[in-house]
Scaffold this motif. Structure first.
Motif, PDB file in Angstrom:
ATOM      1  N   ARG A  33       0.846  -1.192   0.000  1.00  0.00           N
ATOM      2  CA  ARG A  33       0.000   0.000   0.000  1.00  0.00           C
ATOM      3  C   ARG A  33       0.886   1.249   0.000  1.00  0.00           C
ATOM      4  O   ARG A  33       1.928   1.269   0.631  1.00  0.00           O
ATOM      5  N   ASN A  35       0.640   5.310   0.933  1.00  0.00           N
ATOM      6  CA  ASN A  35      -0.162   6.371   1.524  1.00  0.00           C
ATOM      7  C   ASN A  35      -0.129   7.577   0.600  1.00  0.00           C
ATOM      8  O   ASN A  35       0.943   8.007   0.178  1.00  0.00           O
ATOM      9  N   THR A  37      -2.434  11.416  -0.656  1.00  0.00           N
ATOM     10  CA  THR A  37      -3.483  12.389  -0.407  1.00  0.00           C
ATOM     11  C   THR A  37      -4.308  12.447  -1.675  1.00  0.00           C
ATOM     12  O   THR A  37      -3.782  12.688  -2.756  1.00  0.00           O
ATOM     13  N   GLU A  38      -5.596  12.166  -1.542  1.00  0.00           N
ATOM     14  CA  GLU A  38      -6.492  12.128  -2.694  1.00  0.00           C
ATOM     15  C   GLU A  38      -7.272  13.429  -2.777  1.00  0.00           C
ATOM     16  O   GLU A  38      -7.789  13.920  -1.780  1.00  0.00           O
ATOM     17  N   TYR A  47      -4.210  12.157  -7.125  1.00  0.00           N
ATOM     18  CA  TYR A  47      -3.543  11.949  -5.842  1.00  0.00           C
ATOM     19  C   TYR A  47      -2.105  12.430  -5.931  1.00  0.00           C
ATOM     20  O   TYR A  47      -1.551  12.619  -7.014  1.00  0.00           O
ATOM     21  N   ASN A  72      -0.189  14.736   5.974  1.00  0.00           N
ATOM     22  CA  ASN A  72      -0.964  13.508   5.839  1.00  0.00           C
ATOM     23  C   ASN A  72      -0.404  12.514   6.856  1.00  0.00           C
ATOM     24  O   ASN A  72       0.731  12.087   6.743  1.00  0.00           O
ATOM     25  N   GLN A 116     -11.060  14.472   6.732  1.00  0.00           N
ATOM     26  CA  GLN A 116     -10.982  14.932   5.356  1.00  0.00           C
ATOM     27  C   GLN A 116     -11.310  16.414   5.343  1.00  0.00           C
ATOM     28  O   GLN A 116     -11.849  16.955   6.308  1.00  0.00           O
ATOM     29  N   LYS A 153      -5.576   8.608   1.927  1.00  0.00           N
ATOM     30  CA  LYS A 153      -5.993   7.299   1.417  1.00  0.00           C
ATOM     31  C   LYS A 153      -4.783   6.379   1.383  1.00  0.00           C
ATOM     32  O   LYS A 153      -3.647   6.814   1.503  1.00  0.00           O
ATOM     33  N   SER A 154      -5.054   5.112   1.181  1.00  0.00           N
ATOM     34  CA  SER A 154      -4.006   4.111   1.014  1.00  0.00           C
ATOM     35  C   SER A 154      -4.305   3.374  -0.282  1.00  0.00           C
ATOM     36  O   SER A 154      -5.338   2.740  -0.412  1.00  0.00           O
ATOM     37  N   TYR A 155      -3.414   3.496  -1.259  1.00  0.00           N
ATOM     38  CA  TYR A 155      -3.616   2.911  -2.579  1.00  0.00           C
ATOM     39  C   TYR A 155      -2.795   1.643  -2.753  1.00  0.00           C
ATOM     40  O   TYR A 155      -1.647   1.575  -2.337  1.00  0.00           O
ATOM     41  N   ASP A 159      -4.703   0.392  -7.698  1.00  0.00           N
ATOM     42  CA  ASP A 159      -5.279   1.737  -7.568  1.00  0.00           C
ATOM     43  C   ASP A 159      -4.393   2.766  -8.255  1.00  0.00           C
ATOM     44  O   ASP A 159      -4.872   3.646  -8.965  1.00  0.00           O
TER      45      ASP A 159
END
Length: 175
Positions: A33, A35, A37-38, A47, A72, A116, A153-155, A159
């Motif tokens: 994953r 980390n 920022t979206e 992101y 973040n 958020q 978020k965690s992509y 993703d």
């Protein structure tokens, strides 16, 4: 006979290597994953991976620049400090003064958590997101009075492959 044994041993080593590489690749694709920022709007989302960013805009009443500095923290966003040029209604004045001088600005340490940010931007207030030397002119990306949601978020790798870096939407300067 020896060359046949060596050949079989080589094939077994190669097969074992392929299996290990396949397992490692699957682990990377499904469990690793990043980390991020979206930044999402009705127009789309992007992101960035830098852990710190600033929001900058022109205050609608005082017509002066404001900046908020965020970090973040994976599960939340931490507002660390704010800078502004003029006092007005809603201006934080009970917080500790920021010691890093920014000429022409007043700064305060804030240290407040947000899950958020829901930010409404317009061309009049010229909302920008600054991160890692980049300047995303969000007010040029979305129509006036659009809501922009900024969230940690965690992509996964999948993703990341399906979504755009905010760098792709940069219309401002890079530092």
């Amino acid at each position: 006979m020896m060359s046949k044994l060596a050949s079989n041993k080589g094939h077994r080593l190669l097969s074992a290597g392929v299996v290990v590489l396949s397992i490692a690749s699957a682990f990377f694709i499904f469990f690793w994953r990043q980390n991020v920022t979206e930044v999402s709007t009705k127009e789309g989302l992007c992101y960035f991976t830098e852990p710190e960013f600033q929001l900058r805009w022109i205050h609608s009443v005082e017509k002066q620049s404001w900046e908020e500095w965020y970090q973040n923290k994976t599960t939340h966003l931490l507002l660390t400090k704010t800078y502004f040029k003029a006092f007005g209604a809603g201006t934080p004045s009970t917080e500790q003064l920021e010691t890093k001088d920014k000429p022409g600005f007043i700064g305060y340490r804030i240290n407040r958590d947000f899950t958020q940010l829901n930010w409404v931007v317009s061309r009049l207030t010229k909302g920008e997101i600054l991160y890692g030397g980049h300047d995303l002119l969000i007010y040029q990306w979305v129509p006036d009075y659009s809501e922009v949601v900024i969230a940690p978020k965690s992509y996964s790798v999948i993703d990341i492959l399906k979504k755009d870096y905010c760098h792709d939407y940069l219309s401002g300067r890079t530092q």
